[in-house]
Design a protein around this motif. Structure first.
Motif, PDB file in Angstrom:
ATOM      1  N   GLN A  16      -0.585  39.094   7.018  1.00  0.00           N
ATOM      2  CA  GLN A  16      -0.052  37.819   7.495  1.00  0.00           C
ATOM      3  C   GLN A  16       0.680  37.091   6.373  1.00  0.00           C
ATOM      4  OE1 GLN A  16      -3.576  35.311   8.361  1.00  0.00           O
ATOM      5  NE2 GLN A  16      -3.373  34.577   6.283  1.00  0.00           N
ATOM      6  N   PRO A  17       1.411  36.035   6.715  1.00  0.00           N
ATOM      7  CA  PRO A  17       1.848  35.093   5.693  1.00  0.00           C
ATOM      8  C   PRO A  17       0.701  34.112   5.435  1.00  0.00           C
ATOM      9  CG  PRO A  17       2.724  34.452   7.821  1.00  0.00           C
ATOM     10  CD  PRO A  17       1.930  35.711   8.042  1.00  0.00           C
ATOM     11  N   ARG A  18       0.828  33.232   4.443  1.00  0.00           N
ATOM     12  CA  ARG A  18      -0.218  32.212   4.257  1.00  0.00           C
ATOM     13  C   ARG A  18      -0.317  31.371   5.537  1.00  0.00           C
ATOM     14  NH1 ARG A  18      -0.423  28.404  -1.056  1.00  0.00           N
ATOM     15  NH2 ARG A  18      -0.860  30.433  -2.017  1.00  0.00           N
ATOM     16  N   VAL A  57     -17.329  20.834   7.806  1.00  0.00           N
ATOM     17  CA  VAL A  57     -16.175  21.250   8.611  1.00  0.00           C
ATOM     18  C   VAL A  57     -14.925  20.781   7.890  1.00  0.00           C
ATOM     19  CG1 VAL A  57     -15.015  21.044  10.845  1.00  0.00           C
ATOM     20  CG2 VAL A  57     -17.510  21.088  10.731  1.00  0.00           C
ATOM     21  N   VAL A  58     -14.078  21.710   7.493  1.00  0.00           N
ATOM     22  CA  VAL A  58     -12.908  21.386   6.656  1.00  0.00           C
ATOM     23  C   VAL A  58     -11.710  22.250   7.064  1.00  0.00           C
ATOM     24  CG1 VAL A  58     -14.180  20.636   4.586  1.00  0.00           C
ATOM     25  CG2 VAL A  58     -13.702  23.071   4.937  1.00  0.00           C
ATOM     26  N   PRO A  59     -10.486  21.898   6.623  1.00  0.00           N
ATOM     27  CA  PRO A  59      -9.354  22.801   6.810  1.00  0.00           C
ATOM     28  C   PRO A  59      -9.548  24.058   5.948  1.00  0.00           C
ATOM     29  CG  PRO A  59      -8.621  20.594   6.177  1.00  0.00           C
ATOM     30  CD  PRO A  59     -10.094  20.634   5.972  1.00  0.00           C
ATOM     31  N   VAL A  60      -9.096  25.185   6.468  1.00  0.00           N
ATOM     32  CA  VAL A  60      -9.216  26.435   5.705  1.00  0.00           C
ATOM     33  C   VAL A  60      -7.844  27.101   5.637  1.00  0.00           C
ATOM     34  CG1 VAL A  60     -10.340  28.699   5.547  1.00  0.00           C
ATOM     35  CG2 VAL A  60     -11.607  26.746   6.460  1.00  0.00           C
ATOM     36  N   VAL A  61      -7.424  27.416   4.409  1.00  0.00           N
ATOM     37  CA  VAL A  61      -6.143  28.088   4.186  1.00  0.00           C
ATOM     38  C   VAL A  61      -6.432  29.563   3.895  1.00  0.00           C
ATOM     39  CG1 VAL A  61      -4.073  28.200   2.750  1.00  0.00           C
ATOM     40  CG2 VAL A  61      -5.137  25.986   3.246  1.00  0.00           C
ATOM     41  N   PHE A  62      -5.740  30.438   4.602  1.00  0.00           N
ATOM     42  CA  PHE A  62      -5.915  31.883   4.399  1.00  0.00           C
ATOM     43  C   PHE A  62      -4.653  32.427   3.736  1.00  0.00           C
ATOM     44  CE2 PHE A  62      -8.767  30.801   7.819  1.00  0.00           C
ATOM     45  CZ  PHE A  62      -9.898  31.572   7.581  1.00  0.00           C
ATOM     46  N   GLU A  63      -4.835  33.095   2.603  1.00  0.00           N
ATOM     47  CA  GLU A  63      -3.701  33.571   1.803  1.00  0.00           C
ATOM     48  C   GLU A  63      -2.928  34.690   2.504  1.00  0.00           C
ATOM     49  OE1 GLU A  63      -1.448  32.973   0.046  1.00  0.00           O
ATOM     50  OE2 GLU A  63      -1.907  33.240  -2.081  1.00  0.00           O
ATOM     51  N   ALA A  64      -1.661  34.812   2.155  1.00  0.00           N
ATOM     52  CA  ALA A  64      -0.827  35.901   2.682  1.00  0.00           C
ATOM     53  C   ALA A  64      -1.432  37.249   2.284  1.00  0.00           C
ATOM     54  CB  ALA A  64       0.583  35.778   2.134  1.00  0.00           C
ATOM     55  N   GLY A  65      -1.230  38.250   3.125  1.00  0.00           N
ATOM     56  CA  GLY A  65      -1.713  39.597   2.816  1.00  0.00           C
ATOM     57  C   GLY A  65      -2.928  39.953   3.633  1.00  0.00           C
ATOM     58  N   ARG A  81      -9.071  36.366  -0.265  1.00  0.00           N
ATOM     59  CA  ARG A  81      -9.278  37.737   0.239  1.00  0.00           C
ATOM     60  C   ARG A  81     -10.438  37.759   1.222  1.00  0.00           C
ATOM     61  NH1 ARG A  81     -11.438  41.537  -2.802  1.00  0.00           N
ATOM     62  NH2 ARG A  81     -11.912  40.065  -4.463  1.00  0.00           N
ATOM     63  N   ILE A  82     -10.279  38.561   2.262  1.00  0.00           N
ATOM     64  CA  ILE A  82     -11.377  38.763   3.207  1.00  0.00           C
ATOM     65  C   ILE A  82     -11.937  40.164   2.974  1.00  0.00           C
ATOM     66  CG2 ILE A  82     -11.830  39.197   5.654  1.00  0.00           C
ATOM     67  CD1 ILE A  82     -10.022  36.837   6.304  1.00  0.00           C
ATOM     68  N   GLY A  83     -13.261  40.278   2.994  1.00  0.00           N
ATOM     69  CA  GLY A  83     -13.892  41.562   2.698  1.00  0.00           C
ATOM     70  C   GLY A  83     -14.062  42.463   3.906  1.00  0.00           C
ATOM     71  N   GLY A  84     -14.132  41.897   5.066  1.00  0.00           N
ATOM     72  CA  GLY A  84     -14.345  42.693   6.272  1.00  0.00           C
ATOM     73  C   GLY A  84     -14.837  41.770   7.359  1.00  0.00           C
ATOM     74  N   GLY A  85     -15.079  42.305   8.506  1.00  0.00           N
ATOM     75  CA  GLY A  85     -15.491  41.422   9.577  1.00  0.00           C
ATOM     76  C   GLY A  85     -16.082  42.128  10.763  1.00  0.00           C
ATOM     77  N   ASN A  86     -16.272  41.353  11.800  1.00  0.00           N
ATOM     78  CA  ASN A  86     -16.967  41.791  12.992  1.00  0.00           C
ATOM     79  C   ASN A  86     -16.342  41.062  14.184  1.00  0.00           C
ATOM     80  OD1 ASN A  86     -19.361  43.268  13.908  1.00  0.00           O
ATOM     81  ND2 ASN A  86     -19.984  41.252  14.649  1.00  0.00           N
ATOM     82  N   VAL A 122     -15.947  36.274   3.228  1.00  0.00           N
ATOM     83  CA  VAL A 122     -14.970  35.813   2.231  1.00  0.00           C
ATOM     84  C   VAL A 122     -15.227  36.569   0.931  1.00  0.00           C
ATOM     85  CG1 VAL A 122     -14.105  33.830   0.941  1.00  0.00           C
ATOM     86  CG2 VAL A 122     -14.843  33.562   3.322  1.00  0.00           C
ATOM     87  N   ALA A 123     -14.314  37.462   0.564  1.00  0.00           N
ATOM     88  CA  ALA A 123     -14.483  38.231  -0.678  1.00  0.00           C
ATOM     89  C   ALA A 123     -14.055  37.402  -1.886  1.00  0.00           C
ATOM     90  CB  ALA A 123     -13.659  39.514  -0.603  1.00  0.00           C
ATOM     91  N   GLU A 124     -13.057  36.557  -1.706  1.00  0.00           N
ATOM     92  CA  GLU A 124     -12.605  35.697  -2.804  1.00  0.00           C
ATOM     93  C   GLU A 124     -12.175  34.364  -2.199  1.00  0.00           C
ATOM     94  OE1 GLU A 124      -9.535  37.425  -5.207  1.00  0.00           O
ATOM     95  OE2 GLU A 124      -9.386  35.669  -6.525  1.00  0.00           O
ATOM     96  N   GLY A 125     -12.896  33.319  -2.530  1.00  0.00           N
ATOM     97  CA  GLY A 125     -12.590  32.004  -1.967  1.00  0.00           C
ATOM     98  C   GLY A 125     -12.675  30.918  -3.025  1.00  0.00           C
ATOM     99  N   TYR A 126     -11.925  29.849  -2.829  1.00  0.00           N
ATOM    100  CA  TYR A 126     -11.890  28.729  -3.786  1.00  0.00           C
ATOM    101  C   TYR A 126     -12.016  27.419  -3.023  1.00  0.00           C
ATOM    102  CZ  TYR A 126     -10.154  32.337  -6.889  1.00  0.00           C
ATOM    103  OH  TYR A 126     -10.039  33.488  -7.622  1.00  0.00           O
TER     104      TYR A 126
END
Lengths: 459, 463
Positions: free
Chosen positions: B447-449, B231-239, B374-379, B388-392
């Motif tokens: 969204q913004p970051r 369980v960690v903080p998650v940052v979601f990029e703008a766009g 980047r997110i690839g899609g969802g439900n 998660v299409a692209e995650g670091y």
């Protein structure tokens, strides 16, 4: 259908430049009744005919229209002209009356079913069934607060007509029932949804549907957490279906030929345990869907794709079978996954593609597992499996099993790994088995519950 | 096409069984797609969609009958059928119907209608895209480049006298590729969608860069490692990570979910449902976006709808029927893929409004966490998931390595309370399709970051 006669005439006198042509006509007549709160809440009725056209001279071109009043020769010419820009050296292979489906080969059971399908669907019977279903579900559990019971009757007709003399049609009725409920349990709102299909309205097993809905609610009460790790697992039938809705692509002859699946080059190898088999078939008694021929007119054959772990065959259309010098298997279709446009390309799609059931019930599988996790639901068909690598990460929820009995529910899980590892970890499949329809009612997948020796679960 | 007088007769016939509202939706749509597989042009397919739907309401009961027999007699038959299917004791109301033309300009202006462009020009775009993908410097086992354009003309008329038209044009490239590195292979698909005509391809660099980045991304993903479970903080990029808002609270705020009690947001209007940093908006009137239209598919002009403002729930997305069930007006959200679907409340362009937080600090202040680019899609549902299409992986405030095989899931109403940073810079995205009860509709979500203070992340790797 007057427009069909126009196309028949056009096939006998093709426009200049066109050497051969074919149309595939798909007609869908549907009645859908939704009942909520003891009254009919929604009704959808439709009758739509789609015409897919291909025409070849030196090249093959395609067109699609829903305008039944269009001149048949003009539509054929449009398809032909669309092909002129192609740089493919080959034209499409069309069936002849010898290679196409022969209606006389239908067995008696299907023949009589086909005759019944000629009768118009009684919409008041559909309303009655939906009312009954809603009532049964609403009264089955006092925690259920909202119910939407939907019953749908589809009459699906397919015709393939070409300039080589093929002129075949088939009509089938499919009845489909679906229930969406919201229950209130200990202050928490719980949603559950389940569906079934059959070729007869009377034979829709409403009792089974009610039982599934009630179990689904029970499996979601007071969810706890799970420590991530590898667990012995039983995947419910619905989870197996969810996986198969994407995983069938591993067995597409077209994808195998172009190298875009994780099974490329592995035909003849063992890719699963001896308890794991997959078969694609044109007919199954558990569903109203029946695929006597595909959209090219090729007869639908039963194909063993994986036999006790061995990758034995692929599903083929006319094109992919010619690439491997094999016979087509009646798997020409048009709808793969979502595209946002009308799917017009002829690709490979399943008929009724199923993981083969075993001999013991799901309950017995859980008891044999002893301690582990029963994955009861999974989500997101479209984004959770990569067919090129076989990797998957599927959101899901489940129930902890202790000494073969449910202990407590767990939610917000994901199962991850690789499909080939999953196939190899199959210990046993259950004898209770379900089949569901998929995209635009174009094919079905089926699965029993599946017991795995281990699977990574994250919570 | 039938005349206006005939349309009135069809509507009156539909109402003759006691309905209180009737609508006719006509769709005339042309699609063109060109397929190129393994550098071989497979040809062109033209698609002509042509049909109509009759929508009949009596209170909160709905009937939808659709057909592609658009003759007057065919539509009268359908209207008669709709009228007969209505289970109501209400007496028919014989109101005179007088059409009033509603003119709403579609915010997406089209310069080059697809049908005016020679096929060779479209083929040129395919060839250039294919060549760009192949020049990215990776081993491509399989590559398909497909071109699509659509031109949908709709007409909505109803028993209240509405007569409204809209024309929606889109252009799109779809790439599908399998990249290999000797031992592994990975398949992905990606879209280059635009709400325009052929001018979408005026700037060559746009689609060339898209193709190269698409292939580079597949290759990079093969070097990614599994994320640990924690369980960690998650940052979601703008766009495009705005998909999270689409799934976590967009669908549950549609009137279809609210009216059936199938959402955690039922009965919470005016209450705090999210972090104060959260303002979520759905706006189908923004020029240049994939989810934009002049009118919705019930003829209502599209509009800006504030759903959550500073954490307070402000509204739901309503179509006509959903509005009736909730005793609210339509929000211009009645959408459908085409005439084969009754309208339902759907999102258009959904976004998280910009906040005040610093983008860099969101990552630099984390010892260990996840950065989703980047997110690839969802439900969606009460619980939602996004892939998660692209995650670091974030280690000591910096991006450490790429991670693979991740799906994030949570209960939406819980997660949006844990948003602890929202950045200043909002970025839009190309858009895509949302599949739901009324079919596939074009949407964007952006969204913004943004940062969620804690989230369960699950992979097969070690921490």
């Amino acid at each position: 259908m007057m427009f069909l006669d126009n196309y028949r005439r056009a096939m006998k006198k093709l426009p200049e430049g066109i050497a051969e042509a074919e149309i595939n006509v798909e007609r869908k007549e549907c009645i859908k009744i939704g009942v909520s709160g003891g009254r009919v809440a929604l009704t959808d009725v439709s009758d739509v005919t789609s015409i897919y056209v291909r025409a070849s001279g030196e090249k093959t071109g395609y067109a699609y229209t829903e305008d039944l009043g269009e001149d048949a020769q003009e539509v054929l010419l449009r398809a032909y002209n669309n092909g002129l820009i192609s740089d493919s050296e080959q034209i499409d292979i069309l069936n002849t009356p010898k290679t196409a489906f022969n209606p006389n080969t239908l067995n008696d059971n299907i023949q009589s079913r086909n005759k019944e399908n000629q009768h118009p669907v009684n919409s008041s019977a559909v309303v009655e069934k939906a009312m009954l279903l809603e009532d049964l579900v609403r009264k089955s559990d006092s925690s259920i607060k909202t119910v939407l019971a939907t019953v749908r009757s589809d009459t699906l007709s397919s015709t393939v007509l070409n300039s080589k003399g093929v002129d075949i049609s088939f009509k089938r009725n499919v009845y489909y029932a679906k229930v969406n409920v919201t229950a209130q349990v200990m202050g928490d709102s719980i949603d559950a949804v389940y569906s079934i299909s059959n070729s007869s309205l009377e034979e829709l097993d409403l009792g089974f549907l009610v039982e599934k809905i009630n179990n689904s609610i029970k499996n979601k009460i007071e969810p706890g957490s799970l420590t991530s790790g590898e667990y012995p697992v039983v995947l419910d039938q619905s989870v197996g279906i969810n996986i198969m809705m994407t995983a069938w692509q591993l067995f597409s002859g077209m994808k195998y030929c172009d190298g875009s699946t994780a099974l490329k080059g592995r035909l003849g190898e063992y890719i699963g345990s001896s308890a794991f088999s997959i078969v694609d078939m044109p007919f199954h008694k558990y569903t109203g869907y029946y695929f006597p021929f595909d959209c090219e007119g090729t007869p639908g054959k039963e194909v063993m794709l994986v036999d006790k772990g061995k990758f034995t065959s692929l599903m083929h259309n006319n094109y992919s079978s010619s690439q491997l010098d094999l016979q087509p298997t009646g798997n020409a279709g048009r709808v793969a996954l979502l595209t946002g446009n009308i799917p017009t390309d002829i690709i490979v799609t399943p008929k009724i593609c199923c993981i083969k059931p075993g001999v013991n019930s799901t309950q017995q599988l859980l008891q044999e597992m002893g301690d582990g996790v029963y994955i009861t639901e999974s989500y997101d068909i479209f984004h959770s499996i990569n067919i090129g690598s076989g990797d998957f990460a599927i959101p899901c929820r489940g129930v902890f099993i202790k000494d073969g009995k449910p202990s407590h529910s767990v939610n917000a899980l994901s199962i991850c790994g690789n499909l080939i590892d999953l196939f190899n970890n199959v210990i046993e499949t259950s004898n209770d088995f379900i089949i569901d329809e998929f995209l635009l009612k174009s094919y079905c997948v089926g699965s029993p519950s599946i017991r795995l020796s281990k699977l990574q679960i994250n919570g | 096409m039938i005349t206006k007088n005939e349309m009135i007769k069809v509507l009156q016939t539909a109402l003759s069984g006691g309905g209180d509202f009737a609508e006719l939706f006509f769709e005339n749509k042309d699609e063109l797609n060109i397929k190129c597989s393994q550098q071989v042009l497979k040809g062109i397919t033209t698609v002509h969609i042509f049909g109509a739907g009759i929508y009949l309401l009596s209170g909160t009961q709905s009937i939808y009958v659709y057909t592609n027999n658009l003759s007057f007699s065919g539509l009268m038959d359908a209207a008669q059928k709709a009228s007969e299917l209505l289970h109501t004791d209400k007496q028919p109301v014989h109101n005179q119907i007088v059409f009033s033309m509603q003119t709403v300009k579609n915010p997406n202006t089209v310069i080059q209608y697809p049908r005016t462009i020679p096929h060779q020009e479209k083929v040129r775009v395919i060839r250039e895209t294919d060549a760009a993908a192949r020049s990215a410097g990776h081993s491509i086992r399989q590559l398909n480049v497909d071109y699509f354009d659509t031109d949908q003309r709709i007409l909505v008329v109803n028993s209240e006298g509405l007569y409204a038209e809209d024309r929606r044009v889109t252009s799109r490239l779809r790439l599908q590729a399998t990249v290999e590195d000797g031992t592994n292979s990975h398949y992905e698909w990606g879209d280059f969608p635009r709400p325009y005509g052929f001018e979408a391809f005026r700037v060559k660099d746009d689609y060339i860069s898209f193709a190269k980045e698409f292939i580079n991304d597949i290759a990079d993903n093969m070097n990614a490692v599994s994320a640990p479970s924690c369980v960690v903080p998650v940052v979601f990029e703008a766009g495009s990570c705005g998909t999270l808002w689409h799934e976590a609270c967009g669908h549950p705020l549609e009137s279809g979910a609210i009216a059936t009690n199938n959402s955690d947001f039922v009965g919470k209007l005016g209450q705090k449902v999210a972090s104060s940093k959260v303002t979520v908006i759905d706006d189908g009137s923004i020029p240049g976006l994939y989810g934009t239209a002049g009118i919705d598919d019930e003829g209502h002009p599209t509009q800006k709808n504030v759903l959550i403002e500073n954490g307070i729930l402000k509204g739901y997305l309503c179509d006509r029927l959903g509005g009736r069930k909730l005793n609210m007006p339509s929000t211009g959200s009645g959408r459908r893929q085409g005439y084969m679907f009754a309208p339902a409340a759907r999102m258009t362009n959904t976004y998280l409004a910009a906040g005040t937080d610093d983008d860099d600090e969101m990552i630099s202040s984390i010892d260990e966490g996840l950065f989703v680019k980047r997110i690839g899609g969802g439900n969606s549902g009460r619980e939602f998931s996004v892939s998660v299409a692209e995650g670091y992986w974030i280690k000591d405030g910096k991006l450490a390595h790429r991670v693979k095989g991740l799906t994030l899931n949570a209960r939406g109403i819980d997660l949006i309370k844990r948003v602890d940073r929202v950045g200043k810079n909002i970025e839009t995205e190309g858009g895509g399709f949302c599949g739901s009860v009324s079919g596939l509709v074009t949407t964007t979500s952006f969204q913004p970051r943004m940062r969620v203070s804690s989230m369960t992340v699950g992979g097969e790797g070690e921490k």
